[in-house]
Enzyme design. Structure first.
Site, mmCIF file in Angstrom:
data_model
loop_
_atom_site.group_PDB
_atom_site.id
_atom_site.type_symbol
_atom_site.label_atom_id
_atom_site.label_comp_id
_atom_site.label_asym_id
_atom_site.label_seq_id
_atom_site.Cartn_x
_atom_site.Cartn_y
_atom_site.Cartn_z
ATOM 1 N N THR A 7 -5.936 -0.092 -2.925
ATOM 2 C CA THR A 7 -6.269 1.139 -3.272
ATOM 3 C C THR A 7 -5.956 1.457 -4.707
ATOM 4 O O THR A 7 -6.681 2.391 -5.227
ATOM 5 C CB THR A 7 -5.526 1.905 -2.240
ATOM 6 N N TYR A 20 -13.127 5.932 0.323
ATOM 7 C CA TYR A 20 -13.189 5.087 -0.842
ATOM 8 C C TYR A 20 -13.225 3.547 -0.959
ATOM 9 O O TYR A 20 -12.937 3.164 0.326
ATOM 10 C CB TYR A 20 -11.849 5.287 -1.722
ATOM 11 N N THR A 86 -2.001 -1.954 -0.287
ATOM 12 C CA THR A 86 -0.581 -1.996 0.484
ATOM 13 C C THR A 86 -0.455 -2.341 1.899
ATOM 14 O O THR A 86 0.453 -2.590 2.395
ATOM 15 C CB THR A 86 -0.227 -0.350 0.498
ATOM 16 N N ASP A 87 -1.612 -2.863 2.344
ATOM 17 C CA ASP A 87 -1.808 -3.126 4.030
ATOM 18 C C ASP A 87 -0.815 -4.477 4.120
ATOM 19 O O ASP A 87 -0.065 -4.594 5.055
ATOM 20 C CB ASP A 87 -3.106 -3.328 4.494
ATOM 21 N N LYS A 159 5.475 -1.696 5.103
ATOM 22 C CA LYS A 159 4.599 -0.416 5.083
ATOM 23 C C LYS A 159 4.844 0.201 6.746
ATOM 24 O O LYS A 159 4.355 -0.454 7.569
ATOM 25 C CB LYS A 159 3.153 -0.968 4.969
ATOM 26 N N GLU A 280 19.030 -12.935 26.528
ATOM 27 C CA GLU A 280 18.310 -12.580 27.723
ATOM 28 C C GLU A 280 17.628 -13.660 27.969
ATOM 29 O O GLU A 280 17.111 -14.039 29.071
ATOM 30 C CB GLU A 280 17.526 -11.472 27.517
HETATM 31 N N1 GLU Z 1 -6.715 -1.801 2.893
HETATM 32 C C1 GLU Z 1 -6.601 -1.676 1.725
HETATM 33 C C2 GLU Z 1 -5.500 -2.454 1.151
HETATM 34 O O1 GLU Z 1 -4.826 -2.858 1.622
HETATM 35 C C3 GLU Z 1 -6.257 -0.141 1.255
HETATM 36 C C4 GLU Z 1 -4.597 0.292 1.493
HETATM 37 C C5 GLU Z 1 -3.876 0.342 0.138
HETATM 38 O O2 GLU Z 1 -4.049 -0.487 -0.827
HETATM 39 O O3 GLU Z 1 -3.174 1.304 0.205
HETATM 40 O O4 GLU Z 1 -5.917 -2.978 -0.031
#
Ligand code: GLU
Length: 323
Positions: A7, A20, A86-87, A159, A280
């Protein structure tokens, strides 16, 4: 600065639109748009990939490690920033934390809003990442993640929100530090081995062993374990309920998998806490490995690297206590 997409390199499909495409702008374009970054450091732009990080995979991780080490070995490079979606940013960070061999700062950075958004968070995050990567204090701390004025340790960061700006947390151990304008303030170190201290080495042509994650829930189907074995997976990480637990039929199927030479790691879907052995579930008897306090997705990474050299559950367990 090495670009991989995300992103932070994304463009809205229309002005003011929520939708986007990620991984559109090149890293040299990101550098141009991050005002003031050239006063922090002089960058060379390298583009490894331009993808949404949901498409990150083992071969790209191996290529990234090779590129980071090759770049870090240059005398005129003091630190490296990697832009990333970010994923799966936390997975790439932990993979690099276990595989790159440089003591120089390696900093991953992402953004929750695309580069074209009115209040894009990418440029500020990029400036902060540049500040950390060019700080002598950031050396020898393992791979770091910089978002939202915070510095996270690669092993700890996750995340935890799919949509909010304050998406990243280090819930088990806390933050590594903060970026305050041009100042970097570290508050903690990792107690685990990292980067040049690790034993994981591979060639540029190495393909990582196949390891999958089985998500735990009430009534999970044990035949999924057999399916994974038939598909040739060498390791299964249980994202177990509670302290890495699962229904009896699933535990029986996992025991049988261990009997066939598959490595089984018990981790937790809860997001916090430490999976203790033999509480357990009789791990000694079953040959299971505790994933300690690693998330299932990070336990998978450590298991893949461990399986490059051993399939012995005791040797693999010792890796989970050290890394
Ligand atoms: N799905 C995208 C990725 O991980 C968007 C999430 C992001 O970058 O914030 O590249």
């Amino acid at each position: 600065m090495i670009g991989t997409g995300g992103t932070i390199a994304g463009k809205q499909t229309e002005a003011d639109a929520l939708s986007y495409d990620s991984g559109i702008l090149r890293v040299d374009e990101l550098l141009e748009s991050a005002s003031g970054i050239s006063e922090i450091a002089t960058f060379r732009a390298l583009q490894l990939a331009n993808i949404g990080s949901q498409d990150m995979d083992g071969d790209t991780w191996v290529a990234l490690t090779t590129l980071v080490d090759r770049t870090a070995n240059l005398d005129d490079v003091d630190g490296i920033v990697i832009t990333h979606g970010t994923d799966t940013l936390e997975e790439t960070a932990y993979f690099l934390n276990l595989s790159v061999k440089t003591p120089k700062p390696v900093v991953l950075v992402g953004a929750m809003r695309p580069a074209t958004a009115v209040a894009a968070d990418g440029p500020a995050n990029l400036r902060n990442a540049a500040t950390v990567a060019s700080s002598e204090e950031a050396a020898n701390r393992g791979v770091l993640v910089v978002v939202d004025d915070k510095i996270h340790l690669a092993r700890e960061v996750a995340k935890r929100s799919c949509s909010r700006d304050d998406a990243f947390e280090s819930s088990n151990c806390g933050l590594a530090g903060y970026v305050e304008g041009r100042a970097v303030r570290f508050v903690a170190n990792t107690a685990r081995l990292h980067t040049w201290q690790t034993e994981f080495v591979f060639e540029e042509s190495t393909h990582l062993p196949r390891v999958t994650i089985l998500y735990g829930h009430a009534g999970v189907d044990p035949s999924l374990v057999d399916a994974a074995m038939k598909r040739g997976f060498l390791g299964i990480v249980l994202a177990g309920v509670g302290e890495g637990n699962a229904p009896q039929p699933v535990l029986a199927a996992l025991r049988a998998a261990v009997g066939e030479g598959v490595a089984v790691v018990r981790s937790s879907r809860t997001g916090r806490g430490f999976v203790r052995r033999n509480v357990e579930i009789g791990d000694d008897d079953a040959g299971f490995i505790s994933g300690t306090d690693l998330s299932p997705q990070k336990a998978r990474i450590l298991l893949m690297l461990g399986l490059l050299t051993t399939r012995d559950p005791r040797a693999l367990q010792s890796l989970f206590y050290r890394y």
